[in-house]
Scaffold this motif. Structure first.
Motif, PDB file in Angstrom:
ATOM      1  N   VAL A   4       0.861  -1.183   0.000  1.00 62.25           N
ATOM      2  CA  VAL A   4       0.000   0.000   0.000  1.00 62.25           C
ATOM      3  C   VAL A   4       0.894   1.228   0.000  1.00 62.25           C
ATOM      4  CG1 VAL A   4      -1.705   1.335   1.299  1.00 62.25           C
ATOM      5  CG2 VAL A   4      -1.901  -1.151   1.196  1.00 62.25           C
ATOM      6  N   ILE A   5       0.603   2.137  -0.898  1.00 59.97           N
ATOM      7  CA  ILE A   5       1.268   3.441  -0.900  1.00 59.97           C
ATOM      8  C   ILE A   5       0.308   4.452  -0.300  1.00 59.97           C
ATOM      9  CG2 ILE A   5       1.974   5.362  -2.396  1.00 59.97           C
ATOM     10  CD1 ILE A   5       3.279   3.341  -4.240  1.00 59.97           C
ATOM     11  N   THR A   6       0.768   5.150   0.719  1.00 62.09           N
ATOM     12  CA  THR A   6       0.046   6.299   1.247  1.00 62.09           C
ATOM     13  C   THR A   6       0.959   7.501   1.024  1.00 62.09           C
ATOM     14  OG1 THR A   6      -0.943   4.882   2.934  1.00 62.09           O
ATOM     15  CG2 THR A   6      -1.196   7.250   3.221  1.00 62.09           C
ATOM     16  N   ALA A   7       0.411   8.550   0.442  1.00 64.67           N
ATOM     17  CA  ALA A   7       1.256   9.686   0.050  1.00 64.67           C
ATOM     18  C   ALA A   7       0.508  10.989   0.217  1.00 64.67           C
ATOM     19  CB  ALA A   7       1.693   9.517  -1.402  1.00 64.67           C
ATOM     20  N   ASP A   8       1.271  12.057   0.361  1.00 61.97           N
ATOM     21  CA  ASP A   8       0.654  13.379   0.280  1.00 61.97           C
ATOM     22  C   ASP A   8       1.510  14.303  -0.565  1.00 61.97           C
ATOM     23  OD1 ASP A   8       2.639  14.269   2.082  1.00 61.97           O
ATOM     24  OD2 ASP A   8       1.327  14.044   3.796  1.00 61.97           O
ATOM     25  N   ILE A   9       0.831  15.272  -1.153  1.00 57.35           N
ATOM     26  CA  ILE A   9       1.471  16.193  -2.090  1.00 57.35           C
ATOM     27  C   ILE A   9       2.067  17.367  -1.327  1.00 57.35           C
ATOM     28  CG2 ILE A   9       1.140  17.606  -4.158  1.00 57.35           C
ATOM     29  CD1 ILE A   9       0.640  14.575  -4.538  1.00 57.35           C
ATOM     30  N   ILE A  10       3.318  17.677  -1.633  1.00 61.62           N
ATOM     31  CA  ILE A  10       3.992  18.837  -1.045  1.00 61.62           C
ATOM     32  C   ILE A  10       3.670  20.060  -1.893  1.00 61.62           C
ATOM     33  CG2 ILE A  10       6.247  19.836  -0.463  1.00 61.62           C
ATOM     34  CD1 ILE A  10       7.266  16.929  -0.161  1.00 61.62           C
ATOM     35  N   ASN A  11       3.294  21.144  -1.255  1.00 61.11           N
ATOM     36  CA  ASN A  11       2.928  22.399  -1.928  1.00 61.11           C
ATOM     37  C   ASN A  11       1.712  22.239  -2.837  1.00 61.11           C
ATOM     38  OD1 ASN A  11       5.120  23.730  -0.725  1.00 61.11           O
ATOM     39  ND2 ASN A  11       6.485  23.202  -2.404  1.00 61.11           N
ATOM     40  N   SER A  12       0.750  21.447  -2.410  1.00 63.82           N
ATOM     41  CA  SER A  12      -0.436  21.199  -3.248  1.00 63.82           C
ATOM     42  C   SER A  12      -1.243  22.470  -3.490  1.00 63.82           C
ATOM     43  CB  SER A  12      -1.336  20.135  -2.608  1.00 63.82           C
ATOM     44  OG  SER A  12      -1.805  20.568  -1.342  1.00 63.82           O
ATOM     45  N   THR A  13      -1.238  23.396  -2.523  1.00 65.37           N
ATOM     46  CA  THR A  13      -2.012  24.630  -2.694  1.00 65.37           C
ATOM     47  C   THR A  13      -1.367  25.578  -3.698  1.00 65.37           C
ATOM     48  OG1 THR A  13      -0.877  25.616  -0.795  1.00 65.37           O
ATOM     49  CG2 THR A  13      -2.990  24.529  -0.371  1.00 65.37           C
ATOM     50  N   GLN A  14      -0.063  25.389  -3.954  1.00 67.00           N
ATOM     51  CA  GLN A  14       0.631  26.278  -4.891  1.00 67.00           C
ATOM     52  C   GLN A  14       0.478  25.814  -6.341  1.00 67.00           C
ATOM     53  OE1 GLN A  14       4.677  27.195  -3.823  1.00 67.00           O
ATOM     54  NE2 GLN A  14       4.193  27.275  -1.645  1.00 67.00           N
ATOM     55  N   ASN A  15       0.004  24.575  -6.514  1.00 65.06           N
ATOM     56  CA  ASN A  15      -0.173  24.076  -7.877  1.00 65.06           C
ATOM     57  C   ASN A  15      -1.437  23.232  -7.934  1.00 65.06           C
ATOM     58  OD1 ASN A  15       0.108  23.026 -10.496  1.00 65.06           O
ATOM     59  ND2 ASN A  15       2.333  23.233 -10.353  1.00 65.06           N
ATOM     60  N   GLN A  16      -2.489  23.825  -8.438  1.00 66.05           N
ATOM     61  CA  GLN A  16      -3.791  23.163  -8.474  1.00 66.05           C
ATOM     62  C   GLN A  16      -3.883  22.087  -9.562  1.00 66.05           C
ATOM     63  OE1 GLN A  16      -6.099  23.836  -6.096  1.00 66.05           O
ATOM     64  NE2 GLN A  16      -4.602  25.231  -5.215  1.00 66.05           N
ATOM     65  N   ASP A  17      -2.866  21.976 -10.414  1.00 73.93           N
ATOM     66  CA  ASP A  17      -2.899  21.002 -11.511  1.00 73.93           C
ATOM     67  C   ASP A  17      -2.362  19.636 -11.120  1.00 73.93           C
ATOM     68  OD1 ASP A  17      -4.010  22.810 -13.293  1.00 73.93           O
ATOM     69  OD2 ASP A  17      -2.058  23.532 -13.972  1.00 73.93           O
ATOM     70  N   TRP A  18      -2.020  19.424  -9.853  1.00 74.96           N
ATOM     71  CA  TRP A  18      -1.367  18.176  -9.488  1.00 74.96           C
ATOM     72  C   TRP A  18      -2.253  16.949  -9.724  1.00 74.96           C
ATOM     73  CZ3 TRP A  18      -3.054  14.723  -5.874  1.00 74.96           C
ATOM     74  CH2 TRP A  18      -3.974  15.165  -4.927  1.00 74.96           C
ATOM     75  N   GLN A  19      -3.565  17.087  -9.499  1.00 74.63           N
ATOM     76  CA  GLN A  19      -4.447  15.931  -9.730  1.00 74.63           C
ATOM     77  C   GLN A  19      -4.478  15.559 -11.212  1.00 74.63           C
ATOM     78  OE1 GLN A  19      -8.286  15.624  -7.926  1.00 74.63           O
ATOM     79  NE2 GLN A  19      -7.671  16.666  -6.051  1.00 74.63           N
ATOM     80  N   LYS A  20      -4.500  16.575 -12.069  1.00 77.55           N
ATOM     81  CA  LYS A  20      -4.494  16.333 -13.515  1.00 77.55           C
ATOM     82  C   LYS A  20      -3.192  15.642 -13.923  1.00 77.55           C
ATOM     83  CE  LYS A  20      -6.059  19.831 -15.799  1.00 77.55           C
ATOM     84  NZ  LYS A  20      -6.095  21.156 -16.467  1.00 77.55           N
ATOM     85  N   ALA A  21      -2.098  15.970 -13.248  1.00 75.92           N
ATOM     86  CA  ALA A  21      -0.801  15.378 -13.588  1.00 75.92           C
ATOM     87  C   ALA A  21      -0.696  13.927 -13.134  1.00 75.92           C
ATOM     88  CB  ALA A  21       0.324  16.205 -12.965  1.00 75.92           C
ATOM     89  N   ILE A  22      -1.305  13.601 -12.003  1.00 75.36           N
ATOM     90  CA  ILE A  22      -1.089  12.277 -11.417  1.00 75.36           C
ATOM     91  C   ILE A  22      -2.163  11.251 -11.775  1.00 75.36           C
ATOM     92  CG2 ILE A  22      -2.289  12.457  -9.176  1.00 75.36           C
ATOM     93  CD1 ILE A  22       0.404  11.478  -7.934  1.00 75.36           C
ATOM     94  N   LYS A  23      -3.350  11.713 -12.134  1.00 73.44           N
ATOM     95  CA  LYS A  23      -4.454  10.774 -12.386  1.00 73.44           C
ATOM     96  C   LYS A  23      -4.194   9.797 -13.531  1.00 73.44           C
ATOM     97  CE  LYS A  23      -8.508  12.770 -10.194  1.00 73.44           C
ATOM     98  NZ  LYS A  23      -9.822  13.415 -10.379  1.00 73.44           N
ATOM     99  N   PRO A  24      -3.559  10.210 -14.644  1.00 71.56           N
ATOM    100  CA  PRO A  24      -3.283   9.220 -15.689  1.00 71.56           C
ATOM    101  C   PRO A  24      -2.429   8.049 -15.190  1.00 71.56           C
ATOM    102  CG  PRO A  24      -3.049  11.426 -16.573  1.00 71.56           C
ATOM    103  CD  PRO A  24      -3.211  11.573 -15.094  1.00 71.56           C
ATOM    104  N   SER A  25      -1.452   8.334 -14.329  1.00 72.60           N
ATOM    105  CA  SER A  25      -0.652   7.253 -13.758  1.00 72.60           C
ATOM    106  C   SER A  25      -1.502   6.383 -12.844  1.00 72.60           C
ATOM    107  CB  SER A  25       0.535   7.816 -12.971  1.00 72.60           C
ATOM    108  OG  SER A  25       1.510   8.326 -13.845  1.00 72.60           O
ATOM    109  N   LEU A  26      -2.295   7.009 -11.996  1.00 71.44           N
ATOM    110  CA  LEU A  26      -3.141   6.249 -11.075  1.00 71.44           C
ATOM    111  C   LEU A  26      -4.113   5.354 -11.834  1.00 71.44           C
ATOM    112  CD1 LEU A  26      -3.880   9.055  -8.458  1.00 71.44           C
ATOM    113  CD2 LEU A  26      -2.497   7.006  -8.078  1.00 71.44           C
ATOM    114  N   ASP A  27      -4.660   5.862 -12.928  1.00 69.41           N
ATOM    115  CA  ASP A  27      -5.610   5.076 -13.720  1.00 69.41           C
ATOM    116  C   ASP A  27      -4.972   3.805 -14.287  1.00 69.41           C
ATOM    117  OD1 ASP A  27      -7.917   6.602 -13.362  1.00 69.41           O
ATOM    118  OD2 ASP A  27      -7.468   7.908 -15.061  1.00 69.41           O
ATOM    119  N   GLN A  28      -3.666   3.848 -14.509  1.00 71.72           N
ATOM    120  CA  GLN A  28      -2.985   2.660 -15.041  1.00 71.72           C
ATOM    121  C   GLN A  28      -2.751   1.608 -13.962  1.00 71.72           C
ATOM    122  OE1 GLN A  28       0.464   3.865 -17.272  1.00 71.72           O
ATOM    123  NE2 GLN A  28      -0.805   4.061 -19.084  1.00 71.72           N
TER     124      GLN A  28
END
Length: 198
Positions: A4-28
């Motif tokens: 199990v990977i549990t993770a959190d994003i550093i500086n998530s409030t400074q870059n609102q595009d992080w979900q768009k960047a990571i979701k394609p990988s997660l979907d795979q």
């Protein structure tokens, strides 16, 4: 056993595009919410059937996020059993989830592992410290090249150059600067070591 990977994003409030960047990988890696979930705004949990794949998946997540300026990710890998599997990965139970969740709370570095084998943890976390140091030297451009190489591990540099819209020599230069060969060697080592324990 699972990972199990549990993770959190550093500086998530400074870059609102992080979900768009990571979701394609997660979907795979599977389907949400049964295999992965984004929760609490900037946290991620991923269930991995084969624990030997966990470091490769963690590296792909890191490469996805580091393509964004000033963004990074803290990742805790837990390996153990799964005593309850539900329709949502965040509701599952077992030592893999406990190991991952508790480790993230007191993460000593941006990448660490907790398993049922203490001696294994000591060796891997020492290696992870160096591994993570290499990853944190990636620029946004290097991260894109590393992510593409991880996505297409068997592709030649010529094939990668077409996917990245660049030259073969540039692919070679950027992957070399990103220390990709050293990273791949450690990925292979981790994969074989975990498989030998399962």
């Amino acid at each position: 056993m699972i990972a199990v990977i549990t993770a959190d994003i550093i500086n998530s409030t400074q870059n609102q595009d992080w979900q768009k960047a990571i979701k394609p990988s997660l979907d795979q890696f599977g389907k949400s919410p049964i295999d992965w979930s984004i929760y609490r705004g900037d946290s991620i949990q991923v269930r991995i059937e084969n624990p030997a794949d966990a470091l490769m998946i963690a590296t792909r997540l890191k490469a996805s996020i580091r393509q964004l300026s000033k963004s990074d990710i803290r990742i805790a890998i837990g390996i153990g059993d799964e005593t309850l599997k539900t329709a949502s990965v965040t509701q599952n139970m077992g030592t893999a989830y406990i190991n991952s969740g508790r480790l993230l709370e007191d993460l000593p570095q941006n990448l660490a592992i907790k398993t049922n084998w203490q001696e294994l943890d000591l060796g891997l976390n020492a290696g992870f410290n160096l591994y993570n140091t290499l990853c944190e030297q990636w620029t946004t451009g290097m991260s894109q090249y590393v992510h593409t190489k991880l996505l297409y591990p068997n592709a030649s540099q010529e094939e990668l150059s077409k996917k990245l819209n660049t030259t073969q020599s540039n692919v070679s230069r950027v992957l070399s600067r990103a220390n990709y060969n050293a990273l791949q060697q450690y990925l292979n080592y981790y994969h074989e070591l975990i498989n030998s324990k399962l």
